[in-house]
Enzyme design. Structure first.
Site, PDB file in Angstrom:
ATOM      1  N   LYS A 103       0.833  -1.216   0.000  1.00 50.48           N
ATOM      2  CA  LYS A 103       0.000   0.000   0.000  1.00 50.48           C
ATOM      3  C   LYS A 103       0.862   1.259   0.000  1.00 50.48           C
ATOM      4  O   LYS A 103       0.629   2.183  -0.764  1.00 50.48           O
ATOM      5  CB  LYS A 103      -0.933   0.027   1.230  1.00 50.48           C
ATOM      6  CG  LYS A 103      -1.838  -1.176   1.369  1.00 50.48           C
ATOM      7  CD  LYS A 103      -2.700  -1.094   2.615  1.00 50.48           C
ATOM      8  CE  LYS A 103      -1.931  -1.064   3.923  1.00 50.48           C
ATOM      9  NZ  LYS A 103      -1.182  -2.308   4.221  1.00 50.48           N
TER      10      LYS A 103
ATOM     11  N   ARG B 155      -9.542   0.677   8.711  1.00 50.37           N
ATOM     12  CA  ARG B 155      -9.089  -0.649   9.125  1.00 50.37           C
ATOM     13  C   ARG B 155     -10.161  -1.385   9.909  1.00 50.37           C
ATOM     14  O   ARG B 155      -9.938  -2.526  10.313  1.00 50.37           O
ATOM     15  CB  ARG B 155      -7.853  -0.497  10.012  1.00 50.37           C
ATOM     16  CG  ARG B 155      -6.534  -0.804   9.310  1.00 50.37           C
ATOM     17  CD  ARG B 155      -5.429  -0.574  10.323  1.00 50.37           C
ATOM     18  NE  ARG B 155      -4.219  -1.290  10.053  1.00 50.37           N
ATOM     19  CZ  ARG B 155      -3.167  -0.758   9.425  1.00 50.37           C
ATOM     20  NH1 ARG B 155      -3.207   0.461   8.961  1.00 50.37           N
ATOM     21  NH2 ARG B 155      -2.077  -1.470   9.270  1.00 50.37           N
TER      22      ARG B 155
ATOM     23  N   ARG C  83      11.674  -5.183   5.076  1.00 53.64           N
ATOM     24  CA  ARG C  83      11.353  -3.769   4.820  1.00 53.64           C
ATOM     25  C   ARG C  83      12.237  -2.829   5.632  1.00 53.64           C
ATOM     26  O   ARG C  83      12.507  -3.052   6.796  1.00 53.64           O
ATOM     27  CB  ARG C  83       9.883  -3.523   5.199  1.00 53.64           C
ATOM     28  CG  ARG C  83       9.513  -2.057   5.333  1.00 53.64           C
ATOM     29  CD  ARG C  83       8.039  -1.824   5.256  1.00 53.64           C
ATOM     30  NE  ARG C  83       7.266  -2.415   6.329  1.00 53.64           N
ATOM     31  CZ  ARG C  83       5.938  -2.436   6.338  1.00 53.64           C
ATOM     32  NH1 ARG C  83       5.240  -1.891   5.354  1.00 53.64           N
ATOM     33  NH2 ARG C  83       5.296  -2.992   7.336  1.00 53.64           N
TER      34      ARG C  83
ATOM     35  N   ARG D 144      11.292  -0.556  11.093  1.00 53.47           N
ATOM     36  CA  ARG D 144      10.213  -0.302  12.055  1.00 53.47           C
ATOM     37  C   ARG D 144      10.268  -1.307  13.195  1.00 53.47           C
ATOM     38  O   ARG D 144      10.523  -2.499  12.981  1.00 53.47           O
ATOM     39  CB  ARG D 144       8.868  -0.425  11.354  1.00 53.47           C
ATOM     40  CG  ARG D 144       8.433   0.867  10.710  1.00 53.47           C
ATOM     41  CD  ARG D 144       7.277   0.667   9.790  1.00 53.47           C
ATOM     42  NE  ARG D 144       6.164  -0.045  10.406  1.00 53.47           N
ATOM     43  CZ  ARG D 144       5.036  -0.324   9.760  1.00 53.47           C
ATOM     44  NH1 ARG D 144       4.883   0.062   8.512  1.00 53.47           N
ATOM     45  NH2 ARG D 144       4.064  -0.959  10.376  1.00 53.47           N
TER      46      ARG D 144
ATOM     47  N   ARG E  69      -0.233  -8.731  13.895  1.00 49.77           N
ATOM     48  CA  ARG E  69      -0.772  -7.757  12.929  1.00 49.77           C
ATOM     49  C   ARG E  69      -1.610  -8.453  11.863  1.00 49.77           C
ATOM     50  O   ARG E  69      -2.639  -7.934  11.441  1.00 49.77           O
ATOM     51  CB  ARG E  69       0.375  -6.954  12.305  1.00 49.77           C
ATOM     52  CG  ARG E  69       0.935  -5.930  13.309  1.00 49.77           C
ATOM     53  CD  ARG E  69       2.305  -5.448  12.925  1.00 49.77           C
ATOM     54  NE  ARG E  69       2.291  -4.774  11.645  1.00 49.77           N
ATOM     55  CZ  ARG E  69       3.366  -4.595  10.893  1.00 49.77           C
ATOM     56  NH1 ARG E  69       4.532  -5.066  11.298  1.00 49.77           N
ATOM     57  NH2 ARG E  69       3.283  -3.951   9.757  1.00 49.77           N
TER      58      ARG E  69
HETATM   59  P1  ADP Z   1       2.288  -1.811   3.201  1.00 56.27           P
HETATM   60  O1  ADP Z   1       2.286  -0.309   3.161  1.00 56.27           O
HETATM   61  O2  ADP Z   1       1.071  -2.411   2.557  1.00 56.27           O
HETATM   62  O3  ADP Z   1       2.503  -2.354   4.590  1.00 56.27           O
HETATM   63  P2  ADP Z   1       4.850  -1.578   1.777  1.00 56.27           P
HETATM   64  O4  ADP Z   1       4.522  -0.758   0.592  1.00 56.27           O
HETATM   65  O5  ADP Z   1       5.589  -0.936   2.890  1.00 56.27           O
HETATM   66  O6  ADP Z   1       3.512  -2.328   2.323  1.00 56.27           O
HETATM   67  O7  ADP Z   1       5.661  -2.860   1.246  1.00 56.27           O
HETATM   68  C1  ADP Z   1       6.201  -3.811   2.161  1.00 56.27           C
HETATM   69  C2  ADP Z   1       7.610  -4.195   1.713  1.00 56.27           C
HETATM   70  O8  ADP Z   1       7.532  -4.953   0.510  1.00 56.27           O
HETATM   71  C3  ADP Z   1       8.524  -3.014   1.400  1.00 56.27           C
HETATM   72  O9  ADP Z   1       9.833  -3.337   1.802  1.00 56.27           O
HETATM   73  C4  ADP Z   1       8.438  -2.848  -0.119  1.00 56.27           C
HETATM   74  O10 ADP Z   1       9.648  -2.341  -0.656  1.00 56.27           O
HETATM   75  C5  ADP Z   1       8.188  -4.284  -0.571  1.00 56.27           C
HETATM   76  N1  ADP Z   1       7.258  -4.385  -1.709  1.00 56.27           N
HETATM   77  C6  ADP Z   1       6.178  -3.622  -1.981  1.00 56.27           C
HETATM   78  N2  ADP Z   1       5.550  -4.018  -3.109  1.00 56.27           N
HETATM   79  C7  ADP Z   1       6.259  -5.083  -3.568  1.00 56.27           C
HETATM   80  C8  ADP Z   1       6.136  -5.951  -4.719  1.00 56.27           C
HETATM   81  N3  ADP Z   1       5.125  -5.801  -5.594  1.00 56.27           N
HETATM   82  N4  ADP Z   1       7.040  -6.934  -4.869  1.00 56.27           N
HETATM   83  C9  ADP Z   1       8.051  -7.094  -3.969  1.00 56.27           C
HETATM   84  N5  ADP Z   1       8.224  -6.324  -2.875  1.00 56.27           N
HETATM   85  C10 ADP Z   1       7.349  -5.327  -2.676  1.00 56.27           C
HETATM   86  P1  ADP Z   2       1.236  -1.731   7.715  1.00 60.06           P
HETATM   87  O1  ADP Z   2       0.988  -1.013   6.430  1.00 60.06           O
HETATM   88  O2  ADP Z   2       2.494  -2.512   7.711  1.00 60.06           O
HETATM   89  O3  ADP Z   2       0.073  -2.521   8.190  1.00 60.06           O
HETATM   90  P2  ADP Z   2       0.845   0.807   9.099  1.00 60.06           P
HETATM   91  O4  ADP Z   2       2.007   1.697   9.011  1.00 60.06           O
HETATM   92  O5  ADP Z   2      -0.339   1.083   8.242  1.00 60.06           O
HETATM   93  O6  ADP Z   2       1.409  -0.675   8.867  1.00 60.06           O
HETATM   94  O7  ADP Z   2       0.326   0.725  10.593  1.00 60.06           O
HETATM   95  C1  ADP Z   2       1.188   0.473  11.683  1.00 60.06           C
HETATM   96  C2  ADP Z   2       0.387   0.330  12.959  1.00 60.06           C
HETATM   97  O8  ADP Z   2      -0.298   1.569  13.236  1.00 60.06           O
HETATM   98  C3  ADP Z   2      -0.727  -0.726  12.922  1.00 60.06           C
HETATM   99  O9  ADP Z   2      -0.257  -2.030  13.227  1.00 60.06           O
HETATM  100  C4  ADP Z   2      -1.699  -0.175  13.957  1.00 60.06           C
HETATM  101  O10 ADP Z   2      -1.243  -0.447  15.269  1.00 60.06           O
HETATM  102  C5  ADP Z   2      -1.598   1.326  13.750  1.00 60.06           C
HETATM  103  N1  ADP Z   2      -2.597   1.841  12.769  1.00 60.06           N
HETATM  104  C6  ADP Z   2      -2.340   2.415  11.560  1.00 60.06           C
HETATM  105  N2  ADP Z   2      -3.469   2.774  10.931  1.00 60.06           N
HETATM  106  C7  ADP Z   2      -4.486   2.410  11.764  1.00 60.06           C
HETATM  107  C8  ADP Z   2      -5.905   2.487  11.682  1.00 60.06           C
HETATM  108  N3  ADP Z   2      -6.526   3.015  10.604  1.00 60.06           N
HETATM  109  N4  ADP Z   2      -6.629   2.016  12.731  1.00 60.06           N
HETATM  110  C9  ADP Z   2      -6.034   1.472  13.813  1.00 60.06           C
HETATM  111  N5  ADP Z   2      -4.712   1.359  13.959  1.00 60.06           N
HETATM  112  C10 ADP Z   2      -3.924   1.823  12.947  1.00 60.06           C
END
Ligand code: ADP
Ligand code: ADP
Ligand code: ZN
Length: 220
Positions: free
Chosen positions: A13, A88, A127, A161, A172
């Site tokens: 995302k 979420r 990541r 992170r 998660r």
């Molecule tokens: P999210 O915001 O949904 O938690 P991220 O965009 O941070 O996910 O992506 C998670 C990890 O996977 C990051 O280290 C990113 O560089 C990698 N990543 C994202 N999209 C892809 C993909 N299509 N193929 C391989 N790795 C990816």
């Molecule tokens: P990822 O994309 O890897 O799931 P985020 O950066 O979106 O991680 O979120 C990290 C943490 O922040 C989540 O595990 C949760 O604890 C909190 N968080 C983020 N967005 C929300 C939301 N919309 N509602 C509740 N908790 C949230």
């Protein structure tokens, strides 16, 4: 353009939102990034959210909805926004509907990135991001072009992170399955809901999203 990118932790995302932000000139709203900034600043919201985030749970709807309302009303959101990590829960989705209605705004699309669990774990474990500009990287799938130097800002400091460790990832994913997955049928029922194969390479995922947005644009 107003868009929601849905998907479990690690689905891509943040990666795709940042690309869309650059291409379409709309604001990326990442509630996780906003919460991490609050934690780093030691604000009351940050102090309340810190332990929940560290344990891999979800921060209370009250806090999140308040934070989102403030953010969406800022001037840079006038041209549109991409929601990354929000909503979420069903109450968050309902609060967003009410807010958009109040502001006389519609969503253009809700796009869900589909990725299976072993790949999510692999993505989350590798990541890291630039400490200065928050650009996202992966130890295997997206290394900086020059080792140790951020492609975007040239910075040399990177961070992992605190919640991207094996013990927390499981919690998660459970929170996602129990509390977030139910919003998929909620949006499917509203229309303008699309799924994308998030297992594909980053560029391919971007093309799939762009194709959806192009088709919608052609309809409007
Ligand atoms: P999210 O915001 O949904 O938690 P991220 O965009 O941070 O996910 O992506 C998670 C990890 O996977 C990051 O280290 C990113 O560089 C990698 N990543 C994202 N999209 C892809 C993909 N299509 N193929 C391989 N790795 C990816
Ligand atoms: P990822 O994309 O890897 O799931 P985020 O950066 O979106 O991680 O979120 C990290 C943490 O922040 C989540 O595990 C949760 O604890 C909190 N968080 C983020 N967005 C929300 C939301 N919309 N509602 C509740 N908790 C949230
Ligand atoms: Zn950087």
């Amino acid at each position: 353009m107003r868009l929601i990118l849905l998907g479990p932790p690690g689905a891509g995302k943040g990666t795709q939102s940042k690309i869309l932000e650059t291409e379409y000139g709309v604001a990326q709203i990442a509630t996780g990034d906003m919460l991490r900034a609050e934690v780093a600043a030691g604000s009351p919201v940050g102090m309340e959210a810190k332990a929940v985030m560290a344990a891999g749970g979800l921060v209370s709807d009250d806090i999140i909805i308040r934070m989102l309302k403030n953010r969406v009303s800022q001037p840079d959101c006038q041209k549109g926004f991409i929601l990354d990590g929000f909503p979420r829960t069903i109450p968050q989705a309902e609060a967003l509907d009410a807010l958009l209605h109040e502001m006389d705004m519609d969503l253009d699309a809700v796009i869900a990135l589909e990725v299976n669990e072993p790949v999510l774990v692999e993505r989350i474990s590798g990541r890291f991001s630039c400490k200065t500009c928050n650009a996202g990287y992966h130890e295997t799938f997206k290394r900086p072009k020059i080792d140790g130097t951020c492609d975007v800002c040239g910075g040399h400091e990177f961070i992992h992170r605190a919640d991207d460790k094996a013990e927390t990832v499981h919690a998660r994913l459970e929170a996602y399955n129990a509390q977030t997955a139910p919003i998929l049928p909620y949006y499917r029922a509203q229309g303008r809901f699309f799924t994308v194969d998030g297992m594909a390479e980053m560029d391919e995922v971007s093309s799939q999203i762009a194709a959806i947005l192009d088709r919608l644009h052609a309809l409007n």
